[in-house]
Design a protein around this motif. Structure first.
Motif, PDB file in Angstrom:
ATOM      1  N   ALA A   7       0.842  -1.195   0.000  1.00  0.00           N
ATOM      2  CA  ALA A   7       0.000   0.000   0.000  1.00  0.00           C
ATOM      3  C   ALA A   7       0.876   1.243   0.000  1.00  0.00           C
ATOM      4  CB  ALA A   7      -0.904  -0.008   1.225  1.00  0.00           C
ATOM      5  N   VAL A   8       0.507   2.209  -0.838  1.00  0.00           N
ATOM      6  CA  VAL A   8       1.260   3.455  -0.948  1.00  0.00           C
ATOM      7  C   VAL A   8       0.551   4.529  -0.120  1.00  0.00           C
ATOM      8  CG1 VAL A   8       2.216   5.142  -2.559  1.00  0.00           C
ATOM      9  CG2 VAL A   8       1.850   2.784  -3.306  1.00  0.00           C
ATOM     10  N   VAL A   9       1.303   5.133   0.815  1.00  0.00           N
ATOM     11  CA  VAL A   9       0.741   6.144   1.699  1.00  0.00           C
ATOM     12  C   VAL A   9       1.575   7.410   1.560  1.00  0.00           C
ATOM     13  CG1 VAL A   9       0.343   6.734   4.133  1.00  0.00           C
ATOM     14  CG2 VAL A   9       0.000   4.410   3.350  1.00  0.00           C
ATOM     15  N   GLY A  10       0.950   8.584   1.651  1.00  0.00           N
ATOM     16  CA  GLY A  10       1.732   9.814   1.620  1.00  0.00           C
ATOM     17  C   GLY A  10       0.833  11.030   1.515  1.00  0.00           C
ATOM     18  N   LYS A  66      -4.861  22.078   6.969  1.00  0.00           N
ATOM     19  CA  LYS A  66      -3.835  21.192   7.541  1.00  0.00           C
ATOM     20  C   LYS A  66      -4.456  20.065   8.356  1.00  0.00           C
ATOM     21  CE  LYS A  66       0.604  23.345   7.546  1.00  0.00           C
ATOM     22  NZ  LYS A  66       0.445  24.767   7.189  1.00  0.00           N
ATOM     23  N   ASP A  67      -5.495  20.390   9.162  1.00  0.00           N
ATOM     24  CA  ASP A  67      -6.097  19.348  10.012  1.00  0.00           C
ATOM     25  C   ASP A  67      -6.721  18.279   9.141  1.00  0.00           C
ATOM     26  OD1 ASP A  67      -5.626  21.527  11.547  1.00  0.00           O
ATOM     27  OD2 ASP A  67      -7.746  22.065  11.773  1.00  0.00           O
ATOM     28  N   LEU A  68      -7.341  18.712   8.054  1.00  0.00           N
ATOM     29  CA  LEU A  68      -7.972  17.728   7.175  1.00  0.00           C
ATOM     30  C   LEU A  68      -6.927  16.852   6.514  1.00  0.00           C
ATOM     31  CD1 LEU A  68     -10.927  19.601   5.503  1.00  0.00           C
ATOM     32  CD2 LEU A  68     -11.021  17.499   6.819  1.00  0.00           C
ATOM     33  N   ILE A  69      -5.818  17.476   6.138  1.00  0.00           N
ATOM     34  CA  ILE A  69      -4.747  16.675   5.529  1.00  0.00           C
ATOM     35  C   ILE A  69      -4.327  15.598   6.505  1.00  0.00           C
ATOM     36  CG2 ILE A  69      -2.296  16.674   4.900  1.00  0.00           C
ATOM     37  CD1 ILE A  69      -2.762  19.137   3.275  1.00  0.00           C
ATOM     38  N   LEU A  70      -4.162  15.999   7.756  1.00  0.00           N
ATOM     39  CA  LEU A  70      -3.722  15.027   8.744  1.00  0.00           C
ATOM     40  C   LEU A  70      -4.759  13.921   8.929  1.00  0.00           C
ATOM     41  CD1 LEU A  70      -1.432  14.250  10.466  1.00  0.00           C
ATOM     42  CD2 LEU A  70      -2.427  15.497  12.351  1.00  0.00           C
ATOM     43  N   SER A  71      -6.047  14.293   9.006  1.00  0.00           N
ATOM     44  CA  SER A  71      -7.032  13.238   9.251  1.00  0.00           C
ATOM     45  C   SER A  71      -7.148  12.331   8.026  1.00  0.00           C
ATOM     46  CB  SER A  71      -8.389  13.818   9.666  1.00  0.00           C
ATOM     47  OG  SER A  71      -8.982  14.451   8.572  1.00  0.00           O
ATOM     48  N   SER A  72      -6.995  12.903   6.831  1.00  0.00           N
ATOM     49  CA  SER A  72      -7.059  12.026   5.649  1.00  0.00           C
ATOM     50  C   SER A  72      -5.825  11.118   5.597  1.00  0.00           C
ATOM     51  CB  SER A  72      -7.190  12.860   4.377  1.00  0.00           C
ATOM     52  OG  SER A  72      -5.974  12.921   3.690  1.00  0.00           O
ATOM     53  N   MET A  73      -4.676  11.635   6.046  1.00  0.00           N
ATOM     54  CA  MET A  73      -3.473  10.803   6.108  1.00  0.00           C
ATOM     55  C   MET A  73      -3.650   9.667   7.108  1.00  0.00           C
ATOM     56  SD  MET A  73      -0.833  11.748   4.308  1.00  0.00           S
ATOM     57  CE  MET A  73       0.476  11.095   5.292  1.00  0.00           C
ATOM     58  N   ARG A  74      -4.314  10.001   8.228  1.00  0.00           N
ATOM     59  CA  ARG A  74      -4.546   8.954   9.235  1.00  0.00           C
ATOM     60  C   ARG A  74      -5.378   7.833   8.627  1.00  0.00           C
ATOM     61  NH1 ARG A  74      -5.611  12.848  13.504  1.00  0.00           N
ATOM     62  NH2 ARG A  74      -3.658  13.061  14.633  1.00  0.00           N
ATOM     63  N   VAL A  97      10.984  17.075   6.143  1.00  0.00           N
ATOM     64  CA  VAL A  97      10.118  16.318   7.048  1.00  0.00           C
ATOM     65  C   VAL A  97       9.166  17.308   7.715  1.00  0.00           C
ATOM     66  CG1 VAL A  97      10.045  14.735   8.987  1.00  0.00           C
ATOM     67  CG2 VAL A  97      12.058  14.807   7.537  1.00  0.00           C
ATOM     68  N   ILE A  98       7.859  17.080   7.598  1.00  0.00           N
ATOM     69  CA  ILE A  98       6.937  18.001   8.261  1.00  0.00           C
ATOM     70  C   ILE A  98       6.123  17.242   9.312  1.00  0.00           C
ATOM     71  CG2 ILE A  98       6.800  19.471   6.202  1.00  0.00           C
ATOM     72  CD1 ILE A  98       3.902  18.454   5.941  1.00  0.00           C
ATOM     73  N   ASP A  99       5.395  18.008  10.102  1.00  0.00           N
ATOM     74  CA  ASP A  99       4.670  17.463  11.239  1.00  0.00           C
ATOM     75  C   ASP A  99       3.788  16.261  10.885  1.00  0.00           C
ATOM     76  OD1 ASP A  99       4.037  17.545  13.952  1.00  0.00           O
ATOM     77  OD2 ASP A  99       2.105  18.473  13.489  1.00  0.00           O
ATOM     78  N   ALA A 100       3.035  16.384   9.788  1.00  0.00           N
ATOM     79  CA  ALA A 100       2.128  15.294   9.396  1.00  0.00           C
ATOM     80  C   ALA A 100       2.910  13.998   9.155  1.00  0.00           C
ATOM     81  CB  ALA A 100       1.349  15.683   8.144  1.00  0.00           C
ATOM     82  N   ASP A 101       4.124  14.129   8.594  1.00  0.00           N
ATOM     83  CA  ASP A 101       4.936  12.932   8.339  1.00  0.00           C
ATOM     84  C   ASP A 101       5.254  12.207   9.652  1.00  0.00           C
ATOM     85  OD1 ASP A 101       5.065  13.356   5.574  1.00  0.00           O
ATOM     86  OD2 ASP A 101       6.830  14.639   5.736  1.00  0.00           O
ATOM     87  N   TYR A 102       5.601  12.999  10.695  1.00  0.00           N
ATOM     88  CA  TYR A 102       5.914  12.383  11.996  1.00  0.00           C
ATOM     89  C   TYR A 102       4.720  11.630  12.543  1.00  0.00           C
ATOM     90  CZ  TYR A 102      10.399  14.760  12.565  1.00  0.00           C
ATOM     91  OH  TYR A 102      11.696  15.166  12.417  1.00  0.00           O
ATOM     92  N   LYS A 103       3.543  12.268  12.459  1.00  0.00           N
ATOM     93  CA  LYS A 103       2.344  11.659  13.054  1.00  0.00           C
ATOM     94  C   LYS A 103       1.988  10.353  12.340  1.00  0.00           C
ATOM     95  CE  LYS A 103       0.344  15.411  15.549  1.00  0.00           C
ATOM     96  NZ  LYS A 103       0.443  16.828  15.146  1.00  0.00           N
TER      97      LYS A 103
END
Length: 441
Positions: A7-10, A66-74, A97-103
């Protein structure tokens, strides 16, 4: 043997689609397509050296904030963790490296699944060497610098990906029990069907949580035979935009179909057959699995003496590329025709691994050719020399001919129909490989 799933994630705009297209070896959407199957570029088959795998693109949404990006990444990460054998995490060297990548890295790391970290947009290793090292901070191992657009560094990346494939899952090979995936849109009654299939017998041997994926395998004993049912209900979606849910159910279907011999496609009788059903059915067809179409909630349909014919016609028209699929009208709620479903499963399993003697096949072919001349082009006529069956699950035949170019799809279909007339092969696709053999004088 099921193919591993990668699976490809990013995040949005890190170049996932470019990477996906390059690895899938096709520019955009699908080139060679089954008539009647439309499909989004969510998954593709990839071969690297002697290894084959199915690559799944987990995320299509590009939200604003940004919050939506993070929740969609999750969510992408959840899907990847649930369905994949290996997770390919794609980042962007130019954004760092940005915050979302760490999470997301935290989530992936906790899953215990193998993760391969790709740092994309490295168009010069010299220039970006130090920036690539920064990605060690994510704590998920060596970053692989690549450029999807210039196709740099992909070999090393794929070498690393295939290293993590489960060793030739020996247990799966030895496990002779029929494996049946129950697929379909959300809320068509997949779980109710599984409950009914077990419940009437009350002898579930065990519930094995899928080892590498979270699809639950249920073992049911019926008339002395054990069956493994693979349920794709899985994670319940909370919110959900429709496209997302569709994408999600397709990804789940891919991973379940990959592990099954037989697929039961459930359709909701109260809704009728939809385009989403056709997409999901297409996965089973392309993977060469035996197929049973179970029209559920049949008890809830107001009927007259024509209803069943009209319904059957509509399904056959929409799923025209799989005329071999068996059709049954059931109710998972009331248990209507559930035992009949077991009979169908047994029949399709038998047909899916049926072998036909070469002598008999050649008699059928000779008769077919005598009844209907093979096509010709510019004075040159197609000659069929010989046919033999080379594999089962699905039954696969090789036809030797004088000229591949002359072998029209419709003539192969004609030969297929003749073989089906003789042997039935109900519920299973047949595969034909055309090989050229030079004219003998």
């Amino acid at each position: 043997m099921s193919k591993p799933i990668v699976a490809v994630v990013g995040r949005p705009n890190v170049g996932k689609s470019t990477l996906f297209n390059v690895l899938a070896g096709r520019k955009i959407s699908i080139v060679k397509d089954t008539p009647g199957v439309t499909r989004d570029r969510i998954y593709a088959d990839v071969t690297w050296l002697d290894k084959q795998f199915t690559m799944v693109d987990t995320g299509g949404i590009e939200p604003e904030s940004k919050d939506l990006i993070l929740s969609s990444m999750r969510e992408q990460a959840e899907i990847a963790i649930a369905t994949a054998d290996v997770i390919l995490f794609v980042t962007d060297v130019q954004q760092g490296v940005i915050d979302a990548d760490y999470k997301v890295a935290d989530m992936l790391r906790r899953s215990g699944k193998p993760i391969v970290l790709a740092v994309n947009k490295v168009d010069s290793f010299k220039k970006y060497e130090a920036d690539i090292y920064e990605f060690y901070n994510l704590g998920i191992g060596d970053p692989y610098g690549i450029s999807a657009a210039s196709q740099l560094g992909l070999g090393d990346l794929l070498d690393e990906v295939v290293k993590h494939f489960p060793a030739g899952s020996a247990e799966e090979e030895e496990d002779e029990r029929p494996r049946i995936a129950i697929i379909g849109k959300p809320n068509v009654g997949k779980s109710s069907l599984i409950n009914k299939l077990c419940g009437s017998q009350r002898s579930i041997v065990s519930n094995i949580a899928g080892t590498t994926r979270d699809a639950i395998d249920t073992v049911v004993k019926f008339n002395g035979q054990e069956y493994v049912f693979i349920d794709t209900a899985g994670i319940r979606r909370k919110n959900k935009i429709k496209e997302d849910l569709e994408r999600y159910s397709i990804i789940r279907a891919v991973s379940a179909v990959e592990r099954a011999n037989i697929v039961i496609l459930m359709i909701d009788a109260t809704e009728g057959v939809t385009e989403q059903d056709a997409k999901i059915a297409g996965i089973a067809h392309e993977r060469g699995k035996g197929v049973i179409i179970a029209v559920n909630k049949w008890d809830a349909v107001v009927k007259n003496d024509k209803t069943i014919y009209e319904y059957t016609k509509k399904i056959r028209d929409t799923l025209a590329y799989m005329p071999y699929a068996e059709l049954i009208f059931i109710s998972a709620m009331t248990g209507q025709r559930i035992t009949k479903l077991y009979e169908l499963i047994d029949m399709v399993i038998q047909n899916h691994s049926l072998r036909v003697a070469t002598g008999v096949l050649n008699e059928i072919m000779a008769e077919a050719v005598a009844l209907k001349q093979p096509p010709s082009d510019k004075g040159r006529r197609l000659k069929l020399y010989y046919i033999t069956q080379v594999a089962v699950k699905p039954p696969t035949f090789v036809i030797f001919v004088n000229d591949k170019e002359l072998t029209h799809f419709s003539y192969t279909r004609y030969i297929e129909n003749k073989i089906r007339e003789a042997f039935g092969f109900r519920g299973t696709p047949l595969k034909f490989i055309i090989r050229e053999r030079k004219d003998k004088g």
